[in-house]
Design an enzyme around this catalytic site. Structure first.
Site, PDB file in Angstrom:
ATOM      1  N   LYS A 183       6.837  -2.864 -21.203  1.00 23.19           N
ATOM      2  CA  LYS A 183       6.932  -1.729 -20.278  1.00 23.19           C
ATOM      3  C   LYS A 183       8.364  -1.217 -20.186  1.00 23.19           C
ATOM      4  O   LYS A 183       8.622  -0.011 -20.130  1.00 23.19           O
ATOM      5  CB  LYS A 183       6.425  -2.121 -18.881  1.00 23.19           C
ATOM      6  CG  LYS A 183       6.616  -1.040 -17.797  1.00 23.19           C
ATOM      7  CD  LYS A 183       5.901   0.248 -18.178  1.00 23.19           C
ATOM      8  CE  LYS A 183       5.941   1.395 -17.191  1.00 23.19           C
ATOM      9  NZ  LYS A 183       7.013   1.678 -16.332  1.00 23.19           N
ATOM     10  N   GLU A 206      10.897   6.518 -23.188  1.00 19.63           N
ATOM     11  CA  GLU A 206      10.688   7.668 -22.274  1.00 19.63           C
ATOM     12  C   GLU A 206      12.028   8.401 -22.045  1.00 19.63           C
ATOM     13  O   GLU A 206      12.091   9.631 -22.078  1.00 19.63           O
ATOM     14  CB  GLU A 206      10.108   7.135 -20.961  1.00 19.63           C
ATOM     15  CG  GLU A 206       9.964   8.116 -19.815  1.00 19.63           C
ATOM     16  CD  GLU A 206       9.468   7.393 -18.529  1.00 19.63           C
ATOM     17  OE1 GLU A 206       8.433   6.707 -18.597  1.00 19.63           O
ATOM     18  OE2 GLU A 206      10.132   7.525 -17.484  1.00 19.63           O
ATOM     19  N   HIS A 241       9.012   0.797 -23.172  1.00 25.74           N
ATOM     20  CA  HIS A 241       8.294   2.064 -22.961  1.00 25.74           C
ATOM     21  C   HIS A 241       9.191   3.041 -22.194  1.00 25.74           C
ATOM     22  O   HIS A 241       9.321   4.206 -22.547  1.00 25.74           O
ATOM     23  CB  HIS A 241       6.992   1.806 -22.190  1.00 25.74           C
ATOM     24  CG  HIS A 241       6.385   3.033 -21.572  1.00 25.74           C
ATOM     25  ND1 HIS A 241       6.890   3.631 -20.442  1.00 25.74           N
ATOM     26  CD2 HIS A 241       5.319   3.797 -21.942  1.00 25.74           C
ATOM     27  CE1 HIS A 241       6.169   4.704 -20.146  1.00 25.74           C
ATOM     28  NE2 HIS A 241       5.206   4.818 -21.038  1.00 25.74           N
ATOM     29  N   ASN A 242       9.808   2.547 -21.139  1.00 27.54           N
ATOM     30  CA  ASN A 242      10.677   3.417 -20.343  1.00 27.54           C
ATOM     31  C   ASN A 242      11.922   3.835 -21.116  1.00 27.54           C
ATOM     32  O   ASN A 242      12.387   4.963 -20.973  1.00 27.54           O
ATOM     33  CB  ASN A 242      11.068   2.721 -19.037  1.00 27.54           C
ATOM     34  CG  ASN A 242       9.945   2.767 -18.011  1.00 27.54           C
ATOM     35  OD1 ASN A 242       8.770   2.867 -18.368  1.00 27.54           O
ATOM     36  ND2 ASN A 242      10.288   2.683 -16.747  1.00 27.54           N
ATOM     37  N   ARG A 295      22.600  10.674 -19.256  1.00 30.10           N
ATOM     38  CA  ARG A 295      22.306  10.778 -17.818  1.00 30.10           C
ATOM     39  C   ARG A 295      23.539  10.439 -16.995  1.00 30.10           C
ATOM     40  O   ARG A 295      23.879  11.140 -16.048  1.00 30.10           O
ATOM     41  CB  ARG A 295      21.165   9.834 -17.424  1.00 30.10           C
ATOM     42  CG  ARG A 295      19.803  10.265 -17.926  1.00 30.10           C
ATOM     43  CD  ARG A 295      18.707   9.529 -17.175  1.00 30.10           C
ATOM     44  NE  ARG A 295      17.417   9.711 -17.818  1.00 30.10           N
ATOM     45  CZ  ARG A 295      16.256   9.318 -17.291  1.00 30.10           C
ATOM     46  NH1 ARG A 295      16.244   8.699 -16.122  1.00 30.10           N
ATOM     47  NH2 ARG A 295      15.123   9.517 -17.919  1.00 30.10           N
ATOM     48  N   LEU A 307       0.808  -1.219   0.000  1.00 29.84           N
ATOM     49  CA  LEU A 307       0.000   0.000   0.000  1.00 29.84           C
ATOM     50  C   LEU A 307       0.843   1.272   0.000  1.00 29.84           C
ATOM     51  O   LEU A 307       0.457   2.298   0.548  1.00 29.84           O
ATOM     52  CB  LEU A 307      -0.978  -0.026   1.182  1.00 29.84           C
ATOM     53  CG  LEU A 307      -2.026  -1.145   1.092  1.00 29.84           C
ATOM     54  CD1 LEU A 307      -2.876  -1.202   2.355  1.00 29.84           C
ATOM     55  CD2 LEU A 307      -2.912  -0.959  -0.144  1.00 29.84           C
TER      56      LEU A 307
HETATM   57  C1  6PG Z   1       5.948   5.182 -15.815  1.00 25.85           C
HETATM   58  C2  6PG Z   1       7.342   5.584 -15.456  1.00 25.85           C
HETATM   59  C3  6PG Z   1       7.735   4.971 -14.133  1.00 25.85           C
HETATM   60  C4  6PG Z   1       8.917   5.647 -13.470  1.00 25.85           C
HETATM   61  C5  6PG Z   1      10.207   5.423 -14.196  1.00 25.85           C
HETATM   62  C6  6PG Z   1      11.226   6.494 -13.890  1.00 25.85           C
HETATM   63  O1  6PG Z   1       5.818   4.597 -16.881  1.00 25.85           O
HETATM   64  O2  6PG Z   1       5.026   5.483 -15.071  1.00 25.85           O
HETATM   65  O3  6PG Z   1       8.216   5.142 -16.433  1.00 25.85           O
HETATM   66  O4  6PG Z   1       7.887   3.604 -14.328  1.00 25.85           O
HETATM   67  O5  6PG Z   1       8.668   6.989 -13.310  1.00 25.85           O
HETATM   68  O6  6PG Z   1      10.689   4.172 -13.773  1.00 25.85           O
HETATM   69  O7  6PG Z   1      12.432   5.984 -14.255  1.00 25.85           O
HETATM   70  P1  6PG Z   1      13.836   6.597 -13.863  1.00 25.85           P
HETATM   71  O8  6PG Z   1      13.821   6.840 -12.395  1.00 25.85           O
HETATM   72  O9  6PG Z   1      14.780   5.515 -14.269  1.00 25.85           O
HETATM   73  O10 6PG Z   1      13.960   7.849 -14.649  1.00 25.85           O
END
Ligand code: 6PG
Length: 477
Positions: free
Chosen positions: A182, A189, A185-186, A286, A10
């Protein structure tokens, strides 16, 4: 009455997900290892829906209707294994255990195989959208058996984000497929954010203030670049520090952190042999930003242009940066999708890229207008790469002059654009008639007799470099 679904863990994500289920009319069992946390949840949210706050795991399991659907929302890693171990003896054949954390897909494959062996379903579900998404509608990427999706899918679709009335949740494939999608996806991102940062850096170098750049991003968000990350970039750039009156962005330490999913994307891409150089450059950008010692040494020892970009026509420059950002973004999506389809072939997952793009249109961090097009391009078409989609290729043909110009101007001014230039290098590499890889092969053969193939006849060849330099066909020989 029994609960339709249960949530273990939670902390914010688990708590918000449980509240999301409840606000859709489901009865939700909740459990946390520390009972005080379960009680606190009950006190704060108990009246907002129908919850069964279970003090013990036994009571939690007994509160669930069959087949039980248990969603684990704990810190990825050892915590997940510990919870599974405790749950396993309490569950019965056909029950479904869901891991909603950012797990590594290899862990998911291992856990799925172990639970399948004892008659349980294990679903690795990627959940994106941060805390707000978990509460109001995330994008959900579940993997596992089709049978488990038949029972669980409607529940997850119910709480997911909706775009044009369609849920941003779909079955991704067996075992680790959901967590793999997923992860990528990241990775995308990371690339999206790196490109945005480069655009900001270039516009700053051209003399725009943070507030002016925020305005630029707001305009971009009304066009092709329309996306969540572009939208919130304007908000971050507009934020003014109360104490100093300066833009907050100028006071934040310039060292970007990471929790590791971008790094995984690149590590696995290396193993699969998929070129995702935009994502790799974003991860490296990074880590370079966080290398204080390296940067101090560089600042002290290295000279170069002073990072000033002089522009005659500001509006034209801004639009060129937009074109570079758009083009690079398309390349990053193409690379990420390529990685997913390569993994699908490797692991025998039945991943539909059109469905992946469809469920990324809403709820998740990379939600963007571009994904509507990607969904359409992959619907019913077997594209070897997104870049080959006729409409995408045509737009890149048009935007590339601006993109090249921006990379050129940045390089001349000494503004690093690892993302924009990696994307461009990829574009020029994949469209090249011939690559200098031929010379690399020649060199490998020279020092290590690693052999090469020829363009004009079949065979495996080696030149006797240290002998009379004649060529032998090793197949014939
Ligand atoms: C999401 C984000 C989430 C998280 C990342 C941040 O899809 O909601 O991607 O999973 O914010 O893991 O990743 P970093 O801390 O590696 O930037």
């Amino acid at each position: 009455p029994l609960a339709q679904v249960g949530v273990i863990g939670l902390a914010v994500m688990g708590s918000n997900l449980a509240r999301n289920f409840a606000s859709h009319g489901h009865t939700v069992a909740v459990y946390n290892r520390t009972v005080a946390k379960t009680e606190a949840f009950d006190t704060e949210f108990g009246s907002t829906g129908t919850f069964i706050a279970a003090p013990t795991l036994e009571e939690f399991v007994a509160a669930l209707e069959r087949p039980r659907k248990v969603i684990i929302m704990v810190q990825a890693g050892k915590g997940t294994d510990a919870v599974i171990e405790q749950l396993r003896p309490l569950l019965e054949e056909g029950d479904i255990v869901v891991d909603g954390g950012n797990a590594h897909y290899e862990d998911t494959r291992r856990r799925e195989a172990a639970l399948r062996g004892v008659g349980l379903h294990f679903v690795g579900a990627g959940i994106s959208g941060g805390e707000e998404g978990a509460l109001h509608g995330p994008s959900i990427m579940p993997g596992g058996s089709r049978e488990s999706y038949a029972a669980l899918g409607p529940l997850l679709e119910d709480i997911s984000a909706k775009v044009d009335g369609e849920p941003c949740c779909a079955y991704m494939g067996t075992d680790g497929a959901g967590h793999f999608v997923k992860m990528v996806h990241n990775g995308i991102e990371y690339a999206d954010m790196q490109f945005i940062a480069e655009a900001y850096d270039l516009l700053s170098a051209a003399g725009l203030t943070a507030a002016e750049i925020a305005e630029v991003f707001r305009e971009w968000n009304a066009g092709d670049l329309d996306s969540y990350l572009i939208e919130i970039t304007a908000e971050v750039l507009d934020q003014v520090d109360a104490a100093t009156g300066r833009p907050l962005v100028e006071l934040i330490q310039d060292a970007a952190e990471q929790k590791g999913t971008g790094r995984w994307t690149v590590q696995i891409a290396l193993e699969l042999g998929v070129p995702v150089n935009t994502i790799a450059e974003s991860v490296f950008a990074r880590s370079t930003s966080g290398h204080a010692g390296l940067r101090e040494a560089g600042r002290g020892a290295l000279t170069g242009p002073d990072r000033t970009i002089t522009v005659a026509d500001r509006a034209a420059f801004v639009d060129n940066v937009r074109a570079a950002l758009w083009s690079a973004k398309v390349v990053a999506y193409a690379q990420g999708l390529d990685q997913i389809s390569t993994a699908a072939r490797t692991y025998d997952w039945d991943v539909d890229l059109s469905e992946v793009a469809r469920i990324w249109r809403g709820g998740c961090i990379i939600r963007a207008r571009l994904l509507h097009r990607i969904r359409d391009e992959f619907a019913g078409a077997q594209l070897p790469t997104l870049l080959a989609a006729p409409s995408v290729a045509a737009e890149l043909a048009e935007s590339q002059d601006a993109w090249r110009g921006v990379v050129g101007v940045a390089t001349t001014a000494g503004v690093p654009v690892p993302g924009f230039s990696a994307a461009l290098a990829y574009y020029d590499t994949v469209r090249a008639e011939r690559l200098p890889a031929a010379l690399v092969q020649g060199l490998r053969d020279f020092f290590g007799a690693h052999t090469y193939q020829r363009t004009d006849r079949a065979g495996t060849f080696h030149t006797l470099w240290s002998g009379d330099r004649s060529e032998v066909d090793l197949i014939d020989a």
